[in-house]
Design a protein around this motif. Structure first.
Motif, PDB file in Angstrom:
ATOM      1  N   MET A   1      49.655 -64.966 -43.005  1.00  0.00           N
ATOM      2  CA  MET A   1      50.241 -65.664 -44.141  1.00  0.00           C
ATOM      3  C   MET A   1      49.153 -66.101 -45.106  1.00  0.00           C
ATOM      4  O   MET A   1      48.081 -66.553 -44.713  1.00  0.00           O
ATOM      5  N   THR A   2      49.397 -65.942 -46.378  1.00  0.00           N
ATOM      6  CA  THR A   2      48.440 -66.361 -47.399  1.00  0.00           C
ATOM      7  C   THR A   2      48.248 -67.874 -47.355  1.00  0.00           C
ATOM      8  O   THR A   2      49.203 -68.626 -47.220  1.00  0.00           O
ATOM      9  N   GLU A   3      46.985 -68.312 -47.458  1.00  0.00           N
ATOM     10  CA  GLU A   3      46.678 -69.741 -47.440  1.00  0.00           C
ATOM     11  C   GLU A   3      45.839 -70.077 -48.661  1.00  0.00           C
ATOM     12  O   GLU A   3      44.916 -69.348 -49.025  1.00  0.00           O
ATOM     13  N   ILE A   4      46.155 -71.186 -49.293  1.00  0.00           N
ATOM     14  CA  ILE A   4      45.379 -71.621 -50.446  1.00  0.00           C
ATOM     15  C   ILE A   4      44.301 -72.585 -49.963  1.00  0.00           C
ATOM     16  O   ILE A   4      44.542 -73.433 -49.102  1.00  0.00           O
ATOM     17  N   MET A   5      43.086 -72.436 -50.479  1.00  0.00           N
ATOM     18  CA  MET A   5      41.946 -73.190 -49.990  1.00  0.00           C
ATOM     19  C   MET A   5      41.403 -74.127 -51.064  1.00  0.00           C
ATOM     20  O   MET A   5      41.586 -73.901 -52.256  1.00  0.00           O
ATOM     21  N   TRP A   6      40.754 -75.197 -50.590  1.00  0.00           N
ATOM     22  CA  TRP A   6      40.005 -76.075 -51.488  1.00  0.00           C
ATOM     23  C   TRP A   6      38.832 -76.657 -50.718  1.00  0.00           C
ATOM     24  O   TRP A   6      38.812 -76.668 -49.493  1.00  0.00           O
ATOM     25  N   ASP A   7      37.857 -77.105 -51.459  1.00  0.00           N
ATOM     26  CA  ASP A   7      36.647 -77.650 -50.856  1.00  0.00           C
ATOM     27  C   ASP A   7      37.001 -78.874 -50.023  1.00  0.00           C
ATOM     28  O   ASP A   7      37.612 -79.817 -50.514  1.00  0.00           O
ATOM     29  N   GLY A   8      36.639 -78.863 -48.731  1.00  0.00           N
ATOM     30  CA  GLY A   8      36.902 -79.993 -47.856  1.00  0.00           C
ATOM     31  C   GLY A   8      38.178 -79.865 -47.045  1.00  0.00           C
ATOM     32  O   GLY A   8      38.507 -80.766 -46.277  1.00  0.00           O
ATOM     33  N   LYS A   9      38.914 -78.756 -47.189  1.00  0.00           N
ATOM     34  CA  LYS A   9      40.146 -78.594 -46.421  1.00  0.00           C
ATOM     35  C   LYS A   9      39.839 -78.484 -44.930  1.00  0.00           C
ATOM     36  O   LYS A   9      40.605 -78.967 -44.091  1.00  0.00           O
ATOM     37  N   TYR A  10      38.703 -77.828 -44.583  1.00  0.00           N
ATOM     38  CA  TYR A  10      38.271 -77.690 -43.195  1.00  0.00           C
ATOM     39  C   TYR A  10      36.865 -78.264 -43.045  1.00  0.00           C
ATOM     40  O   TYR A  10      36.066 -78.241 -43.985  1.00  0.00           O
ATOM     41  N   ASP A  11      36.580 -78.801 -41.841  1.00  0.00           N
ATOM     42  CA  ASP A  11      35.237 -79.344 -41.602  1.00  0.00           C
ATOM     43  C   ASP A  11      34.284 -78.230 -41.188  1.00  0.00           C
ATOM     44  O   ASP A  11      34.668 -77.041 -41.158  1.00  0.00           O
ATOM     45  N   ALA A  12      33.061 -78.607 -40.856  1.00  0.00           N
ATOM     46  CA  ALA A  12      32.025 -77.614 -40.537  1.00  0.00           C
ATOM     47  C   ALA A  12      32.370 -76.791 -39.306  1.00  0.00           C
ATOM     48  O   ALA A  12      31.918 -75.651 -39.163  1.00  0.00           O
ATOM     49  N   THR A 126      40.621 -80.963 -56.327  1.00  0.00           N
ATOM     50  CA  THR A 126      41.044 -82.339 -56.078  1.00  0.00           C
ATOM     51  C   THR A 126      42.555 -82.473 -56.197  1.00  0.00           C
ATOM     52  O   THR A 126      43.171 -83.241 -55.454  1.00  0.00           O
ATOM     53  N   TYR A 127      43.162 -81.716 -57.120  1.00  0.00           N
ATOM     54  CA  TYR A 127      44.618 -81.783 -57.245  1.00  0.00           C
ATOM     55  C   TYR A 127      45.291 -81.211 -55.990  1.00  0.00           C
ATOM     56  O   TYR A 127      46.226 -81.810 -55.446  1.00  0.00           O
ATOM     57  N   LEU A 128      44.821 -80.061 -55.537  1.00  0.00           N
ATOM     58  CA  LEU A 128      45.440 -79.423 -54.377  1.00  0.00           C
ATOM     59  C   LEU A 128      45.286 -80.268 -53.123  1.00  0.00           C
ATOM     60  O   LEU A 128      46.197 -80.336 -52.297  1.00  0.00           O
ATOM     61  N   LYS A 129      44.139 -80.925 -52.966  1.00  0.00           N
ATOM     62  CA  LYS A 129      43.937 -81.822 -51.824  1.00  0.00           C
ATOM     63  C   LYS A 129      44.948 -82.964 -51.888  1.00  0.00           C
ATOM     64  O   LYS A 129      45.601 -83.290 -50.890  1.00  0.00           O
TER      65      LYS A 129
END
Length: 618
Positions: A1-12, A126-129
């Motif tokens: 499934m397609t997933e939309i990403m943003w900075d900080g969505k997942y940790d290291a 920031t909006y997506l988060k």
């Protein structure tokens, strides 16, 4: 499934970064339109620890904190959610204000400007988060048969659609939860353009939580008239059956021959089920008497279609970006229960006024997270050790106020120029006992030591203040030659970005004056003056004010305050029908005695000021 990403969505480590999920207790700051008998039942339920009777809820606060705080109580219990989150324009938070003779635009408050920059300052990340975390929390609140409608425009709809697919499911097939429909609202506002096509529509995305969702296809709100082609050809045969004539055969092919299609007359009168293009509802720019001055306000007919078809009477409807309160007003008129939330104090005030204009309004409460939100922030910022975090908190506030910390005092925490500074705690309001301690310490310290100011002034900074403190304490201190100034600590500081952006301002409290007269069991109260410190008001607003009453947008009275939340038992406010504010009110008590009367004034900028009076009747 397609997933939309943003900075900080997942940790290291590749794990999904969790959203804030701390449940804080709500504080009732006002109860509106509650009868005396209902009030007694409420007080009784508190004393007996009984479950409280449901009241609709208008919440002032950031839904980042509000949503997780609702989950313990309301998980899986909300029938319908409609939200109209900000699209991508700073004007989302502005409002047009009309006075008796003048009008002006109220720009976004500092906290609203910060909220806008936090949402859009770093672009779509920031909006997506923000919207992604909130959509996931809202899903927890929905019933298995519940639906969510998300109102967007072309700026963000394609991003949010992918997010909603991720949170709620791809849907499409009735056997799967998730996406149900993309609704086009053609609002018929078409500009002119030479290089682009003018915008004339917005989009509403409908998702269901489960694979079985509630909808009432017979609802009048989801029906639209049949076309004239149908209604004008409606005929009745010799047996009394109604039919329409057409020139297409049963396959839809043009045959050149007339044929009859029998129809249900009642069904024709009710209209047909609306399609996914809603072109029969006018724009929010042409709302007439519904207009509140909010540029993003939606027409009630639009929300009626959603609330009327996707919930029943008594169902619970929620809007967590409630703005001017359209969803709440519609839910109230259609006899639904409701919850509304907004980060803007002024939006909450406008919603309250709008609701009060509804005939047979059910009681509702105005709530916030108050000291609990501040406590969470204090621990997150300064640690869990009580002594360390209190001292760090005070130094933090003093730095923002541009004051230097001092030592050796219990009540005086800093010095700014030639004035002492006291920093109120996050846990409660500044009280008269606090002021007494400050003044005693001031008198013992005044004029001694090199670091002590050589004048008689004290600035008292606080999150909240006791009733009438601004007037009574100031008058008492003035008699002793001490100049007190009460200044509110802005809620903006709960986010470090406000400090980084230099947005923090401490506003001085307003002051109201009133006249009280008693005759038998009847008390009469008149507003006689209301003052806002001029430095806190934009110059363009000050120029429009020709009389003190112009500062007041709304005032209300609790005729018998019991030391609990303010109960709105009488009010006067500016409206299209009543632009001139009443300045006098009266109340007749059923028995003699001494009563605590609290007067609350909301100014044209949305800030509240209270005054407590003791009256003896009979």
């Amino acid at each position: 499934m397609t997933e939309i990403m943003w900075d900080g969505k997942y940790d290291a480590e590749g794990n999904r970064a969790p959203a804030l999920n701390v449940a804080l207790p709500f504080q009732i700051v006002e109860t509106v339109n509650e009868s005396t008998s209902q009030r007694q039942r409420t007080l009784g339920s508190f004393s007996k620890r009984e479950a409280r009777e449901w009241k609709n809820r208008l919440i002032w606060g950031d839904n980042k904190y509000v949503l997780p705080s609702l989950i313990p109580e309301l998980e899986g219990r909300i029938d319908l959610i409609y939200i109209d989150p900000p699209f991508a324009t700073g004007s989302d938070f502005s409002v047009h204000i009309k006075l008796e003779t003048e009008e002006f635009d109220k720009e976004a408050s500092i906290i609203e400007q910060k909220a806008y920059r936090d949402t859009w300052g770093k672009g779509f990340d920031t909006y997506l988060k923000m919207i992604g975390e909130r959509l996931a929390l809202m899903r927890h609140l929905l019933k298995p048969t519940g639906s969510i409608f998300v109102h967007l425009d072309a700026t963000v709809v394609h991003y949010v659609k992918v997010l909603l697919d991720e949170v709620y499911g791809l849907g499409g097939d009735p056997s799967r939860p998730g996406w149900r429909s993309e609704i086009i609202w053609f609002h018929n506002v078409i500009g002119t353009g030479k290089r682009v096509f003018p915008k004339s529509h917005e989009t509403i995305l409908w998702y269901s939580k489960g694979d079985s969702w509630f909808i009432d296809p017979t609802s009048e709100f989801v029906r639209v008239p049949y076309s004239e082609r149908i209604t004008e050809t409606l005929k009745q045969d010799s047996k009394g059956w109604y039919y329409v004539r057409g020139n297409r055969d049963s396959s839809g092919n043009v045959s050149g021959k007339w044929f009859k299609t029998y129809v249900d007359l009642d069904d024709i009168k009710k209209g047909k089920f609306a399609s996914d293009v809603w072109d029969d509802i006018k724009s929010y720019r042409a709302q007439g008497e519904q207009s509140t001055g909010f540029p993003t306000q939606k027409p009630e007919k639009l929300i009626e279609r959603i609330v009327g078809a996707f919930s029943r009477e008594g169902d619970l409807v929620a809007d967590f970006f409630c703005g001017s309160g359209t969803t709440l007003a519609v839910a109230e008129k259609l006899h639904r229960r409701w919850i509304g939330c907004d980060i803007s104090r002024f939006a909450v005030h406008i919603s309250r006024k709008r609701l009060l204009a509804i005939t047979d309004l059910q009681p509702f409460v105005v709530e916030n997270l108050g000291k609990y939100e501040r406590q969470l922030w204090q621990t997150a910022e300064f640690g869990k050790d009580a002594g360390v975090k209190v001292e760090a908190y005070r130094r933090f506030i003093l730095k923002l106020y541009r004051a230097e910390p001092t030592s050796g005092f219990n009540w005086v925490h800093g010095i700014r120029g030639n004035r002492f500074v006291h920093v109120g705690s996050v846990d409660g309001p500044v009280t008269s006992e606090d002021v007494r301690g400050i003044l005693e310490e001031f008198r013992s310290a005044f004029g001694s030591g090199n670091a002590v100011p050589k004048s008689s002034g004290v600035d008292i900074l606080g999150w909240d203040f006791g009733f009438e403190l601004n007037e009574v304490a100031k008058q008492g201190a003035a008699r002793e030659g001490v100049d007190l100034r009460f200044k509110r600590i802005p809620r903006d500081i709960l986010d470090v970005k406000a400090i980084e952006q230099g947005d923090v301002k401490f506003f001085e409290l307003a002051a109201l004056s009133s006249k009280v007269s008693v005759e038998g069991l009847t008390v009469r109260i008149s507003l006689t003056d209301f003052t806002i410190p001029p430095d806190d008001v934009p110059e363009e607003v000050r120029r429009t004010i020709t009389h003190w009453i112009h500062w007041v947008d709304y005032w209300a009275i609790d005729w018998d305050n019991k030391g609990d939340a303010f109960h709105n038992e009488w009010q006067s406010f500016r409206s299209r029908e009543e632009p001139v504010l009443r300045t006098k009110a009266s109340h007749t008590y059923s028995e003699k005695g001494t009563y605590s009367v609290v007067v609350k004034v909301i100014d044209i900028l949305g800030n509240d000021t209270t005054k407590s009076l003791q009256v003896k009747v009979g």
